[in-house]
Design an enzyme around this catalytic site. Structure first.
Site, PDB file in Angstrom:
ATOM      1  N   HIS A  60       3.787   0.521   0.618  1.00 59.38           N
ATOM      2  CA  HIS A  60       4.138  -0.891   0.479  1.00 59.38           C
ATOM      3  C   HIS A  60       3.045  -1.723   1.118  1.00 59.38           C
ATOM      4  O   HIS A  60       2.490  -1.328   2.143  1.00 59.38           O
ATOM      5  CB  HIS A  60       5.492  -1.189   1.145  1.00 59.38           C
ATOM      6  CG  HIS A  60       6.065  -2.503   0.724  1.00 59.38           C
ATOM      7  ND1 HIS A  60       5.756  -3.672   1.365  1.00 59.38           N
ATOM      8  CD2 HIS A  60       6.897  -2.820  -0.296  1.00 59.38           C
ATOM      9  CE1 HIS A  60       6.393  -4.661   0.752  1.00 59.38           C
ATOM     10  NE2 HIS A  60       7.087  -4.176  -0.255  1.00 59.38           N
ATOM     11  N   ASP A  75      12.097   1.131  -4.442  1.00 60.95           N
ATOM     12  CA  ASP A  75      12.096   1.605  -5.820  1.00 60.95           C
ATOM     13  C   ASP A  75      12.295   3.107  -5.937  1.00 60.95           C
ATOM     14  O   ASP A  75      12.641   3.609  -7.003  1.00 60.95           O
ATOM     15  CB  ASP A  75      10.768   1.242  -6.489  1.00 60.95           C
ATOM     16  CG  ASP A  75      10.641  -0.244  -6.660  1.00 60.95           C
ATOM     17  OD1 ASP A  75      11.632  -0.857  -7.082  1.00 60.95           O
ATOM     18  OD2 ASP A  75       9.579  -0.794  -6.353  1.00 60.95           O
TER      19      ASP A  75
HETATM   20  N1  ACO Z   1       0.470   7.619  -3.439  1.00 59.91           N
HETATM   21  C1  ACO Z   1      -0.674   8.174  -2.950  1.00 59.91           C
HETATM   22  N2  ACO Z   1      -1.548   7.521  -2.183  1.00 59.91           N
HETATM   23  C2  ACO Z   1      -1.273   6.235  -1.881  1.00 59.91           C
HETATM   24  C3  ACO Z   1      -0.101   5.596  -2.344  1.00 59.91           C
HETATM   25  C4  ACO Z   1       0.782   6.337  -3.139  1.00 59.91           C
HETATM   26  N3  ACO Z   1       1.905   5.780  -3.609  1.00 59.91           N
HETATM   27  N4  ACO Z   1      -0.076   4.301  -1.899  1.00 59.91           N
HETATM   28  C5  ACO Z   1      -1.202   4.164  -1.162  1.00 59.91           C
HETATM   29  N5  ACO Z   1      -1.928   5.332  -1.158  1.00 59.91           N
HETATM   30  C6  ACO Z   1      -3.162   5.571  -0.417  1.00 59.91           C
HETATM   31  C7  ACO Z   1      -4.367   4.907  -1.066  1.00 59.91           C
HETATM   32  O1  ACO Z   1      -5.017   5.747  -1.975  1.00 59.91           O
HETATM   33  C8  ACO Z   1      -5.214   4.570   0.132  1.00 59.91           C
HETATM   34  O2  ACO Z   1      -5.849   5.724   0.569  1.00 59.91           O
HETATM   35  P1  ACO Z   1      -7.330   5.636   1.251  1.00 59.91           P
HETATM   36  O3  ACO Z   1      -7.149   4.807   2.497  1.00 59.91           O
HETATM   37  O4  ACO Z   1      -7.706   7.043   1.514  1.00 59.91           O
HETATM   38  O5  ACO Z   1      -8.223   4.978   0.232  1.00 59.91           O
HETATM   39  C9  ACO Z   1      -4.198   4.211   1.219  1.00 59.91           C
HETATM   40  O6  ACO Z   1      -3.006   4.950   0.864  1.00 59.91           O
HETATM   41  C10 ACO Z   1      -3.877   2.715   1.280  1.00 59.91           C
HETATM   42  O7  ACO Z   1      -3.530   2.310  -0.039  1.00 59.91           O
HETATM   43  P2  ACO Z   1      -3.667   0.829  -0.584  1.00 59.91           P
HETATM   44  O8  ACO Z   1      -3.683   0.866  -2.081  1.00 59.91           O
HETATM   45  O9  ACO Z   1      -4.810   0.156   0.113  1.00 59.91           O
HETATM   46  O10 ACO Z   1      -2.329   0.204  -0.054  1.00 59.91           O
HETATM   47  P3  ACO Z   1      -1.782  -1.174  -0.452  1.00 59.91           P
HETATM   48  O11 ACO Z   1      -0.980  -1.642   0.717  1.00 59.91           O
HETATM   49  O12 ACO Z   1      -2.825  -2.068  -0.984  1.00 59.91           O
HETATM   50  O13 ACO Z   1      -0.850  -0.813  -1.709  1.00 59.91           O
HETATM   51  C11 ACO Z   1       1.017  -0.338  -3.057  1.00 59.91           C
HETATM   52  C12 ACO Z   1       0.505  -0.888  -1.737  1.00 59.91           C
HETATM   53  C13 ACO Z   1       0.373  -1.068  -4.255  1.00 59.91           C
HETATM   54  C14 ACO Z   1       2.517  -0.559  -3.112  1.00 59.91           C
HETATM   55  C15 ACO Z   1       0.665   1.195  -3.122  1.00 59.91           C
HETATM   56  O14 ACO Z   1       1.195   1.857  -2.000  1.00 59.91           O
HETATM   57  C16 ACO Z   1       1.155   1.847  -4.423  1.00 59.91           C
HETATM   58  O15 ACO Z   1       0.433   1.809  -5.430  1.00 59.91           O
HETATM   59  N6  ACO Z   1       2.380   2.464  -4.405  1.00 59.91           N
HETATM   60  C17 ACO Z   1       2.941   3.047  -5.578  1.00 59.91           C
HETATM   61  C18 ACO Z   1       3.557   1.961  -6.448  1.00 59.91           C
HETATM   62  C19 ACO Z   1       4.857   1.422  -5.859  1.00 59.91           C
HETATM   63  O16 ACO Z   1       5.726   2.178  -5.457  1.00 59.91           O
HETATM   64  N7  ACO Z   1       4.985   0.075  -5.858  1.00 59.91           N
HETATM   65  C20 ACO Z   1       6.202  -0.576  -5.392  1.00 59.91           C
HETATM   66  C21 ACO Z   1       5.931  -1.586  -4.317  1.00 59.91           C
HETATM   67  S1  ACO Z   1       7.467  -2.208  -3.718  1.00 59.91           S
HETATM   68  C22 ACO Z   1       7.907  -3.412  -4.778  1.00 59.91           C
HETATM   69  O17 ACO Z   1       7.169  -3.965  -5.546  1.00 59.91           O
HETATM   70  C23 ACO Z   1       9.341  -3.816  -4.729  1.00 59.91           C
END
Ligand code: ACO
Length: 345
Positions: A226, A284
Site C-alpha cells: 500500500h 483488496d
Molecule cells: N508484490 C511484489 N513486490 C511488491 C509489491 C507487490 N504487491 N508491492 C510493492 N512491491 C515491491 C516493489 O517492487 C518495490 O521493490 P524494490 O524496492 O526492490 O524496488 C518495493 O516493494 C516498493 O514498491 P513500490 O511500488 O515503490 O510501492 P508503492 O508504495 O509505490 O506501491 C502499490 C504501492 C501500488 C499498492 C504496490 O504495493 C502494488 O502494486 N500492489 C499490488 C496492487 C494492489 O494490491 N493495489 C491495491 C492498493 S489498495 C487500494 O487501492 C484500495
C-alpha cells in the site's frame, strides 16, 4: 447510512436526523427511465466500469434543478442523489450483463438489502436477504467509503475544481478507480488466485512466490502493499474476519481460493522480501473472496468499490467547493527539456 451521514456532515446523526436522512436517500433511489435505453446501447460484454463511467457521466444531463455548485443546498441534493442512485446503477449494469430484467429499487429495505435484491432478485420470485451477507456487504461499503487523497479522490477534486457538474466529476473518479493499481486490485487479486489454482493450486504457491520476488518476471502479489500503510492495512483485518463469517454462513469454508489466500499471506508475512519492504495484505486481498462468495462477478468488484466510495468522493468535492479559499487545481510542471528546437526541413 450513519457512516454516510458522518462523512457528509462531520457528525453522526441522532435518531431523528437518521430517519430524515434515510427517508431522503430512499426517495432518490430511482434513476430516470431514459437511462435504461442508454444502458441498452452497451453490448452485454461491456466491462461494468465502462458502463458505470458512462451512466454516471450521463446523469449530468438530467438534473438541471441543482447545478449551481456555489449553492450548498444544490451540492447537498447532488450528494444525496449520487449516494441513492449508485446502487441502482451498479445493479442495472449487472442485470444488463447477464441479460436479466432490471429490478427497480424497494424503499422498505435497508440500503444494502435493497442493493442485494436489485442484484440477485428477479421479477419471478421473492428474494430473501441473508443477514450475514447483508452485514458483510455493509462492512465492505463502510471500509471503502473514504480514504483521504487516493488517486480517484484527488481526481474527483481536480476535475470538480474546474466547476464542472458533480456527476461528471464522479465519473472521472470512477474512471480512475478502474485501474489495477487502485480499485481494480481486488479483481486482479482474484484473477491471480484463480490462475494459481488453475496451475496446480496450493502445491504451486512456492513457485508463484519465487516469480513475485523475481523483478524481471513483472509479477506482483496483488492485494499486497500500500502506498500509505507500511505496517498493516487495518481494513484487511476486518475483511479477513468478514471473509470467515461469510464462507461459514454459506458453507464455503473449504473454498480453495480462500485456502490459497491464507497460504500466500502466511508465506509473505514470513518471507524477507515482503518483510523488508513492509508489504502486508491490503483490503483488496480478502474483499474479492467475500464478493465472490456472495455471488458478485469478478468484473463488478470495482463497481462495488465505486458505489461505496461515492459518499467519500462527493463529500470531498463538497468540502473543496465550500472552502472560501477554493481555486481551480493546477499542479505545477517543471520543464527540464530543450529551450529551443528548429522545425525540421
Ligand atoms: N508484490 C511484489 N513486490 C511488491 C509489491 C507487490 N504487491 N508491492 C510493492 N512491491 C515491491 C516493489 O517492487 C518495490 O521493490 P524494490 O524496492 O526492490 O524496488 C518495493 O516493494 C516498493 O514498491 P513500490 O511500488 O515503490 O510501492 P508503492 O508504495 O509505490 O506501491 C502499490 C504501492 C501500488 C499498492 C504496490 O504495493 C502494488 O502494486 N500492489 C499490488 C496492487 C494492489 O494490491 N493495489 C491495491 C492498493 S489498495 C487500494 O487501492 C484500495
Amino acid at each position: 447510512m450513519e457512516v454516510s451521514y458522518l462523512i457528509l456532515n462531520g457528525e453522526l446523526p441522532d435518531a431523528e436526523q437518521k430517519a430524515a436522512f434515510d427517508r431522503e436517500v430512499t426517495n432518490h433511489t430511482m434513476v430516470k427511465e431514459p437511462m435504461l435505453r442508454f444502458l441498452d446501447g452497451f453490448g452485454t460484454d461491456a466491462h461494468p466500469m465502462a458502463m458505470l463511467t458512462g451512466l454516471v457521466g450521463a446523469m449530468s444531463a438530467f438534473y438541471h434543478d441543482s447545478t449551481d455548485i456555489t449553492n450548498p443546498e444544490h451540492r447537498r441534493i447532488s450528494a444525496i442523489r449520487l449516494i441513492a442512485k449508485m446502487p441502482t446503477l451498479v445493479a442495472m449494469v449487472y442485470k444488463h450483463s447477464v441479460g436479466q430484467p432490471v429490478m427497480y429499487p424497494r424503499n422498505d429495505l435497508s440500503y444494502t438489502g435493497n442493493f442485494l435484491r436489485m442484484m440477485f432478485g428477479t421479477p419471478a420470485e421473492d428474494y430473501q436477504i441473508n443477514d450475514v451477507v447483508e452485514r458483510a456487504l455493509d462492512r465492505i461499503f463502510i471500509l471503502h467509503a473514504d480514504h483521504e487523497q487516493n488517486a480517484s479522490t484527488s481526481t474527483v477534486r481536480l476535475c470538480g475544481s474546474s466547476g464542472t457538474n458533480p456527476y461528471a466529476a464522479i465519473a472521472a473518479g470512477i474512471a480512475c478507480l478502474w485501474g489495477p493499481a487502485h480499485g481494480g486490485a481486488n479483481e486482479a487479486c482474484l484473477h491471480m488466485l484463480e490462475n494459481i489454482q488453475a496451475n496446480g493450486g496450493l502445491a504451486k504457491v512456492g513457485e508463484f512466490m519465487e516469480q513475485v520476488k523475481d523483478k524481471s518476471s513483472g509479477v506482483r502479489l496483488m492485494g499486497f502493499g500500500h502506498r500509505v500503510y507500511k505496517n498493516y492495512d487495518p481494513r484487511a483485518k476486518l475483511m479477513q474476519e468478514t471473509c470467515r463469517e461469510v464462507l461459514s454462513a454459506l458453507g464455503l469454508e473449504n473454498d480453495p481460493l480462500f485456502k490459497l489466500a491464507m497460504e500466500l499471506e502466511r508465506i509473505a508475512l514470513e518471507d524477507d522480501y515482503f518483510v523488508e519492504r513492509k508489504l502486508y495484505p491490503n483490503v483488496d486481498f480478502y474483499s474479492g473472496i467475500v464478493q465472490r462468495a456472495i455471488g458478485i462477478p469478478t468484473p463488478l468488484f470495482t463497481g462495488i468499490f465505486a458505489l461505496a466510495r461515492t459518499v467519500g468522493w462527493i463529500s470531498q468535492w463538497d468540502e473543496m467547493l465550500g472552502d472560501p479559499e477554493f481555486k481551480i487545481g493546477r499542479p505545477r510542471q517543471l520543464y527540464t527539456g530543450y529551450a529551443e528546437r528548429d522545425v525540421k526541413k
